[in-house]
Every structure is written in C-alpha cells, then in structure tokens.
Design an enzyme around this catalytic site. Structure first.
Site, PDB file in Angstrom:
ATOM      1  N   ASN A   1      37.959  65.899  27.505  1.00 48.64           N
ATOM      2  CA  ASN A   1      36.830  65.360  26.757  1.00 48.64           C
ATOM      3  C   ASN A   1      37.322  64.320  25.756  1.00 48.64           C
ATOM      4  O   ASN A   1      38.465  64.358  25.294  1.00 48.64           O
ATOM      5  CB  ASN A   1      36.095  66.474  26.000  1.00 48.64           C
ATOM      6  CG  ASN A   1      35.210  67.301  26.906  1.00 48.64           C
ATOM      7  OD1 ASN A   1      34.658  66.795  27.876  1.00 48.64           O
ATOM      8  ND2 ASN A   1      35.059  68.572  26.589  1.00 48.64           N
TER       9      ASN A   1
ATOM     10  N   SER B   1      30.780  73.525  23.215  1.00 44.70           N
ATOM     11  CA  SER B   1      32.133  74.078  23.266  1.00 44.70           C
ATOM     12  C   SER B   1      32.732  74.202  21.872  1.00 44.70           C
ATOM     13  O   SER B   1      33.478  75.146  21.592  1.00 44.70           O
ATOM     14  CB  SER B   1      33.025  73.200  24.143  1.00 44.70           C
ATOM     15  OG  SER B   1      33.087  71.881  23.633  1.00 44.70           O
TER      16      SER B   1
ATOM     17  N   LYS C   1      29.380  60.295  28.167  1.00 42.04           N
ATOM     18  CA  LYS C   1      29.518  61.707  27.825  1.00 42.04           C
ATOM     19  C   LYS C   1      29.915  61.870  26.354  1.00 42.04           C
ATOM     20  O   LYS C   1      29.371  62.725  25.646  1.00 42.04           O
ATOM     21  CB  LYS C   1      30.553  62.372  28.724  1.00 42.04           C
ATOM     22  CG  LYS C   1      30.652  63.880  28.449  1.00 42.04           C
ATOM     23  CD  LYS C   1      31.574  64.603  29.390  1.00 42.04           C
ATOM     24  CE  LYS C   1      31.573  66.095  29.068  1.00 42.04           C
ATOM     25  NZ  LYS C   1      32.578  66.840  29.827  1.00 42.04           N
TER      26      LYS C   1
END
Length: 336
Positions: A104, A275, A206
């Site tokens: 990420n 998360s 994202k």
C-alpha cells in the site's frame, strides 16, 4: 513458475494458495505458528461465498536460502516491514527474478524510470537510507495495486472478504514479455490481473482513499461508512483528498474519477474497519510513512501545500508513538 511469497498473511496467503492450486511451485516465507501450520496443514482459503479451498502442495521456510532462487517474489508484507526482510531477500534472486511489490501507499521506487525532472529521486519517507533501493534493483521490480480485502483468521487460514483484482505494471509502463507471462499466471489462478499502462495512476487512485480514511479511522475508531455519513469527517476526508490530488497532478497523474465518486465507493464498502484501525486495535505498528508521510514529502518536492494532511499525520503519529511506548492497543467497546 517458482514463486516465493514473502509475507504469509491475508493477501500473501490468498495469492499463494490460489497459485499453488493452479499448479505453480509456491513457497511461503513464514515464521513461528504460521510456519508450522503451513507445513503441517497447507493453506486453507475460505472464499466469499463460504466455500473452501485447500492448498496442500505449498511449503513454508523461515530462511530464504532454503527456498533458493525464484522466478517471482511476491512482496506482500506491509510497507514498513520491507526493511525487516532485506538481510535475506537476495537469497531468492536469480538473474531474471521479478519482485512484485504488493504494498500500500507510495513505493520507494516511485521515481525510478519516471521520465521528467524527478527521475531517479529517492522517497525518503519509505526508504530513508536507501537500503531498499540498494537491495532490490529497479530492473527486477514489477509494480502492483492490491484491490482485494482478506483476513488471516488463523495461521494458514485466510478468509476472502471481497475482490480478486491485482493490477500489474512495469515501472516504465511498457508491456514486456515477462509481465504478460506473470499476468497470465495470475489469471490462471483465478485472479483479474490486467497489465496497466499507468501503474502510478492506479497507485494514486487507491492511495487517494487510504491516505485519508485510514488515519481518520485510526483516530476516531469509525468505519468507512461512519466516516462518509458524518458530514464533518466526510469533509475532512475530502479536504485531504483535494490536497493529495493537487500533489498527484503536480507529478503528472490524471485522476480518472471524480472525488465524490471515490468517497461514494468507500461508503459503499459499508461498516468496514480500515487496516490502520485494525492495527490500532491489535497494537501493531501503523503503516503511516507510505500512506501519509510520503504524500507530504511529495508535496514538498512539488511545492504543493498539504496542511490538512500534515495535521492528521501529526495526530496519528502521536497515537502510534503512544501505543508503541505503552506496548498497548486501543479499542472502543460497549459498556456492559
């Protein structure tokens, strides 16, 4: 293909189990209970519909030298954990080994092979001393954007929440033979794996949500749905996203969907804990540098102000520091 999965967690387990079931030679790099569970029982995958798959042909090793050179290394640890695997990582490399960065946030390689005034520049937030770049040559790297959500229920057991898309991209956005072969391998395993001509643009799409919703959720203990439905936090997220969009556009990124649509997509996920909120509740280190700190750094590189992002980053950094100092976790629980 010989494929090593570095990080036998929720995403690594999902990938490795399906690839093994499709006939690939999969080795997990694992430790402790995960190592034992995989070697004794293989890897169990619980699909979205509740059906189960059992990959019995996988193996797990702790020492990367025991796996030996691979065709592909899937790097599925969190961004701040990459440095921990560097001492052994080159044991997995042969002359043509690909390293797929399934991380990420802003990757350390962001400026490698990026034509323009910043080409070759380091991203100090995620690779402060250049150790990652020195260990993994840019020529090996395949970029990736991870879209699925999954959960490690127990050692060697992963539940898929939703999604099966893993975009791939060469750093120069070319369609090489190797990336086409890798894409086909993932598709044979049941994944959507398009080859992107703009992998950085996908990373930003994202990241646009992660850099805002993750820290806000960590600070407020709210789900995605709650953040989007509460007008003050919806506007806070939008403000952070507007600043991030200005940074991205200063680097040449085109945001292909409107901001409101991106927020609506997050709201549609529902009562999902990000998360980062899960990490706060479990007392784990927070993935702040790649998701938030790096955006601030890129803002400084491009002379683009990011005051809202900086304020939320500072508050979340202090939360992370406090939790680490106390070896604690933080969870909102209903009164009895």
């Amino acid at each position: 293909m010989k494929i090593a999965v570095v990080g036998a967690g929720a995403i690594g387990g999902y990938l490795g189990a399906r690839l093994a079931l499709a006939g690939e030679d999969v080795t997990f790099i694992a430790r402790n209970r995960n190592l034992q569970a995989i070697n004794e029982n293989g890897f169990r995958l619980i699909n979205e519909d509740g059906s189960e798959l059992h990959a019995t042909s996988v193996r797990a090793v702790q020492r990367m030298a025991d796996a030996g050179p691979q065709d592909v290394v899937l790097l599925t640890v969190k961004a701040h954990q990459v440095r921990d695997v560097l001492p052994q990582l080159r044991e997995l490399f042969g002359p043509q080994t690909m390293v797929v960065t399934m991380l990420n946030g802003v990757p350390w390689w962001y400026f490698h092979k990026l034509a323009g005034p910043f080409e070759g520049r380091a991203v100090a937030s995620v690779d402060p001393d250049g150790a990652i770049a020195a260990t993994i040559e840019p020529e090996r790297i395949i970029g990736s954007v991870v879209y699925p959500a999954s959960e490690l229920l127990a050692p060697g057991v992963v539940k898929v929440i939703e999604g099966n898309r893993f975009s791939l991209g060469e750093l120069d956005n070319s369609r090489s033979e190797r990336i086409e072969a890798l894409s086909q391998t993932l598709m044979r395993a049941g994944f959507k794996s398009p080859v992107s001509r703009d992998i950085r643009g996908e990373i930003w799409l994202k990241l646009w949500g992660n850099l805002s919703f993750n820290p806000i959720s960590a600070l407020t203990h709210a789900t995605l749905e709650d953040i989007c439905l509460f007008p003050p936090t919806r506007e806070l997220a939008a403000s952070m996203m507007r600043e991030a969009q200005a940074v991205g556009e200063a680097l040449g990124v085109q945001f292909k969907i409107p901001l409101d649509k991106r927020i609506a997509g997050a709201q549609a996920v529902g009562a999902h804990k990000t998360s980062m909120l899960q990490d706060v509740e479990q007392g784990r280190a927070l993935e702040l540098a790649a998701l938030v700190g790096a955006v601030i750094e890129l803002g400084q590189v491009t002379n683009t102000p990011t005051p809202t992002i900086q304020a939320i980053h500072a508050a979340t950094q202090l939360l992370a520091r406090t939790l680490a100092a106390q070896h604690g976790r933080l969870m909102v629980q209903p009164q009895e």
